[in-house]
Scaffold this motif. Structure first.
Motif, short mmCIF file in Angstrom:
data_model
loop_
_atom_site.label_atom_id
_atom_site.label_comp_id
_atom_site.label_asym_id
_atom_site.label_seq_id
_atom_site.Cartn_x
_atom_site.Cartn_y
_atom_site.Cartn_z
N PHE A 375 38.19 89.84 59.23
CA PHE A 375 39.38 90.61 58.88
C PHE A 375 39.40 90.90 57.38
CE2 PHE A 375 44.04 90.49 57.72
CZ PHE A 375 44.32 91.77 58.18
N LEU A 377 36.86 91.20 55.29
CA LEU A 377 35.88 92.24 54.93
C LEU A 377 36.34 93.61 55.41
CD1 LEU A 377 32.52 90.38 55.69
CD2 LEU A 377 33.53 90.84 53.45
N ARG A 378 36.91 93.65 56.61
CA ARG A 378 37.37 94.95 57.13
C ARG A 378 38.55 95.47 56.32
NH1 ARG A 378 38.42 94.45 63.34
NH2 ARG A 378 38.35 96.72 63.28
N ARG A 380 38.82 95.37 53.41
CA ARG A 380 38.28 95.98 52.19
C ARG A 380 37.52 97.26 52.51
NH1 ARG A 380 41.81 93.18 50.94
NH2 ARG A 380 41.75 91.41 49.52
N GLY A 381 37.63 97.69 53.77
CA GLY A 381 37.06 98.99 54.12
C GLY A 381 35.72 98.93 54.83
N LEU A 382 35.16 97.72 55.03
CA LEU A 382 33.86 97.63 55.70
C LEU A 382 34.01 97.79 57.21
CD1 LEU A 382 33.28 96.56 52.87
CD2 LEU A 382 31.73 94.91 53.88
N GLN A 383 33.08 98.54 57.80
CA GLN A 383 33.11 98.74 59.25
C GLN A 383 32.86 97.40 59.95
OE1 GLN A 383 33.28 101.79 60.93
NE2 GLN A 383 33.58 102.93 59.03
N LEU A 384 33.39 97.30 61.16
CA LEU A 384 33.24 96.07 61.92
C LEU A 384 31.77 95.63 62.03
CD1 LEU A 384 34.35 93.81 63.71
CD2 LEU A 384 34.26 95.39 65.65
N GLU A 386 29.26 96.37 60.12
CA GLU A 386 28.72 95.95 58.84
C GLU A 386 29.26 94.57 58.46
OE1 GLU A 386 29.61 98.37 55.42
OE2 GLU A 386 28.11 97.33 54.21
N LEU A 390 26.98 91.38 57.82
CA LEU A 390 27.01 90.67 56.55
C LEU A 390 27.25 89.18 56.73
CD1 LEU A 390 29.12 92.75 54.00
CD2 LEU A 390 26.74 92.02 53.80
N LEU A 391 28.17 88.87 57.62
CA LEU A 391 28.49 87.46 57.84
C LEU A 391 27.32 86.72 58.49
CD1 LEU A 391 32.21 87.54 59.04
CD2 LEU A 391 31.32 86.96 56.78
N GLY A 394 24.52 86.47 55.95
CA GLY A 394 24.91 85.50 54.94
C GLY A 394 24.71 84.07 55.43
#
Ligand SMILES: Nc1ncnc2c1ncn2[C@@H]1O[C@H](COP(=O)(O)OP(=O)(O)OP(=O)(O)O)[C@@H](O)[C@H]1O
Ligand SMILES: [Mg+2]
Lengths: 431, 251
Positions: A375, A377-378, A380-384, A386, A390-391, A394
């Protein structure tokens, strides 16, 4: 119940093996009584050898063809020891000073004795050792890696296990690695499937690290839809010796990898780092056993598994601290991520402590992607997709970062990201 | 047209109604403070506005800058110009701060039909912002909020806001737990955002923040409803008298 040795395995038992005759003969007899481990064996609760049992594998005939790995690792001037379906292709030219490489078949009696007498010795009571016994009975191919005292071998020594070149082939190669006092070397297992064929490799590496020497051992199981492997590594450490292991499993149908590590001299240190990423119907299983048999020794173990689709990840880490081994620090963590409803992860730490002055910790976590982090990251504008990618990347990165070779680390970072990218495409196709 | 218009908003979690008929209108250029006792639903309101899963809106409408907000995914709301500052910013060890900043900015630029920001301009801007937040460049290369102190996390939220220049910033207790120096830095950041074309919602428990960032309106949220609205003097009254009297007045 263990399973009886299938007939095709019995009949494949060779008359002559690489092991000294007496050892080989005993192993042949034991292999028949031991059979193959079955589901009821405690050590095989989560992984079964049915695919091997049914496999009808035969000994390699030796294709001898110029088969190359399709994956290039970014390594500086590596010394390649290539096994095609378990058949050793010979030692390279121009071996650096202080290093001796020889085919196991050409080694003298003492060396072969050492190759087939690992420390800690596999015990007959342990059903697990059916596979080591089988290897002893059947090994014909292998390599001996000797590093002289005080030698620092900069060039990485790469064992290339190129499996699946021919139809339904099995192999039982044996490797001996000996590091002399204050020496150091890097051993990399490049594990790749070079054909579409099913294969089974039951390999054993026996290594000893003398006082103050250091071995870095990286295993990279890179791909292979139909590769079956049972891999065993024995390590014994003398005083002030260091062993750093990094075990990356990204492919294979069923891979069972085991480490038996005997920390036998004070001041010795062990790192065991691992990343397993089962997907599809892959079963990726690692068992580690560390025995702290000397005082003032340390171990640090950090495994991560990311299971997708119907993939299964298994990690079992046992740490045994013997009675006289005081002032031990042993740290173990196993963090696991499940990405799909059909994926499964089993993680089990096991501590057995007989000394009183020890500092030990272990922890296992199994979870899904953190909803709150998604939630965040999204928001902040990142697509689901992506954000998920990333997670997951990471999560993997934290163990990839512990690879000591910078170029290999960067390469693996990309490889892991690429795999996660394939995941997104697969999702898109489903949608 | 209002920037944000919430009408009769009801929302529940796990079948439990938390927001029970909220009406709130925010115009560009305005700063609104929302206060209220613990558990009154302030963070819930922020999460519903942010589009977090798990909250079910059972009644009401929300319009944001002409869009039907409830039809938008979280990331669509973000790129349309909404920024949610978290009460508890999440730690994400595997993702670098600088990476998130860049991806967030590019996501917004893409939505606006702009090219990706060039690295040089981006780094220059980020370094200036980092300095203005009294942070160290080293933060950029650490995992998002990973191991940050409470105050560092809140500064990081403001840093993101300053970079992304949202139309509407929803700051959930960004002032809680800050020492006075950090509060000043955070308040300055918020004041820099303040402007004709932007709306700001400050969720807070403390008058202290409102001394630095003067709100145009103050609302009291209680049991999922706004029970009283006023100007900044309402916050002073709350600080002096506590909630009791105002609750009694309202009921
Ligand atoms: N996942 C959940 N399931 C059930 N109830 C929840 C959940 N999340 C929040 N609540 C409840 O919703 C109510 C409102 O919580 P919320 O976090 O919005 O309050 P708040 O006004 O932000 O409080 P605070 O001032 O403490 O931050 C509380 O009673 C809380 O317990
Ligand atoms: Mg709250």
């Amino acid at each position: 119940m263990r399973k009886e040795l299938p007939d095709w395995l019995k009949t494949a038992m060779p008359e002559t093996a690489a092991a000294p005759e007496a050892i080989a003969r005993t192993a042949r007899e034991q292999a028949e009584t031991l059979g193959l481990p079955g589901l009821r064996d405690e050590e095989w609760r989560w992984t079964n050898l049915r695919a091997i049992q049914r496999g009808q594998f035969s000994a390699p005939i030796g294709v001898g063809a110029d088969i190359e790995p399709s994956i290039r690792l970014p390594l500086d001037n590596p010394l390649r020891l290539r096994f095609i379906d378990g058949v050793f292709e010979g030692v390279p030219n121009e071996i650096p000073e202080g290093l001796t490489l020889s085919a196991l078949a050409d080694a003298d009696e003492d060396t072969r004795q050492a190759a087939f007498s690992p420390t800690p010795a596999p015990s007959v009571e342990n059903p697990n050792d059916a596979l080591v016994t089988l290897n002893t009975a059947m090994a014909r191919e292998g390599v001996v890696i000797d590093v002289a005292a005080n030698a620092v071998i900069e060039r990485p020594i790469v064992i290339e296990w190129l499996d699946g070149a021919t139809e339904s082939v099995m192999s039982h190669p044996r490797v001996l690695v000996r590091l002399g006092q204050s020496s150091s070397a890097t051993l990399i297992e490049h594990i790749e499937t070079v054909g579409e064929q099913p294969s089974w490799r039951n390999s054993v590496i026996v290594s000893s690290i003398a006082a103050n020497a250091a071995l870095t051992h990286i295993a990279l199981g890179l791909d292979g839809a139909r590769r079956l492997a049972t891999e065993r590594t024995f390590v014994s450490l003398e005083r002030d010796a260091r062993y750093h292991s990094h075990n990356v499993q990204l492919g294979g149908q069923m891979i069972r990898r085991e480490y038996d590590i005997h920390v036998g001299g004070s001041g010795a240190h062990v790192d065991l780092i691992g990343l397993m990423m089962p997907r599809g119907k892959q079963v990726l299983d690692t068992h580690t056993r560390i025995t702290h048999a000397a005082a003032d020794t340390t171990s640090n173990e950090h495994y991560r598994t990311i299971a997708d689709d119907a993939g299964r990840g298994i990690f079992k880490g046992r740490i045994l601290i013997e009675e006289d081994a005081q002032r031990i620090q042993a740290y173990q963590s196993s963090n696991n991520l499940i990405l799909s409803d059909n994926a499964e992860i089993d993680a089990k730490p096991e501590l057995e402590i007989y000394a009183d002055d020890v500092s030990c910790s272990h922890g296992a976590t199994i979870g899904r992607l953190d909803e709150e982090a998604l939630f965040y990251l999204r928001s902040r504008g990142l697509q689901l997709d992506e954000a998920r990618g990333l997670l997951i990347a990471g999560f993997a990165q934290e163990v990839v970062d512990e690879i000591p070779l910078v170029e290999l680390r960067d390469w693996l970072t990309e490889r892991v990201e690429q795999r996660l990218g394939e995941r997104d495409t697969a999702d898109d196709e489903k949608a | 047209m209002a920037l944000l218009e919430i009408k009769n908003l009801h929302a529940e979690i796990d079948g439990k109604e938390i927001l029970r008929g909220i009406n709130l209108t925010i115009n560009a250029g305005e700063v609104h403070a929302i206060m209220g006792p613990n558990g009154s639903g302030k963070s819930t309101l922020c999460h519903v506005l942010g589009g977090r899963d798990g909250y079910e809106v059972t009644q009401g409408t929300i319009t944001f800058d002409g869009h039907d907000l409830l039809e938008m995914e979280t990331e669509e709301r973000a790129v349309a110009g909404m920024l949610l500052g978290f009460q508890h910013p999440v730690e994400i060890p595997g993702v670098k701060n600088i990476y998130l900043l860049k991806e967030s900015l590019n996501a917004k630029r893409e939505a606006q039909g702009l090219d990706e920001v060039d690295t040089f301009t981006f780094m220059k801007q980020v370094r200036e912002l980092v300095a203005s937040m009294d942070m160290d460049d080293a933060f950029l290369h650490r995992g998002v909020n990973a191991g940050f102190s409470g105050g560092e996390k809140k500064r990081n939220e403001i840093l993101q806001m300053l970079l992304l220049e949202p139309k509407l910033a929803l700051l959930d207790e960004t002032d809680s737990g800050l020492d006075i120096d950090a509060l000043k830095v955070v308040s300055e950041g918020i004041n820099r955002m303040r402007g004709e074309e932007r709306g700001i919602i400050l969720v807070t428990h403390y008058q202290r923040l409102l001394n630095y960032v003067e709100p145009d309106f103050v609302h009291v949220l209680y049991q999922g409803k706004i029970i009283k609205s006023g100007d900044k003097s309402l916050a002073h009254r709350l600080e002096a008298e506590g909630y009791q009297e105002i609750l009694e007045e309202a009921s």
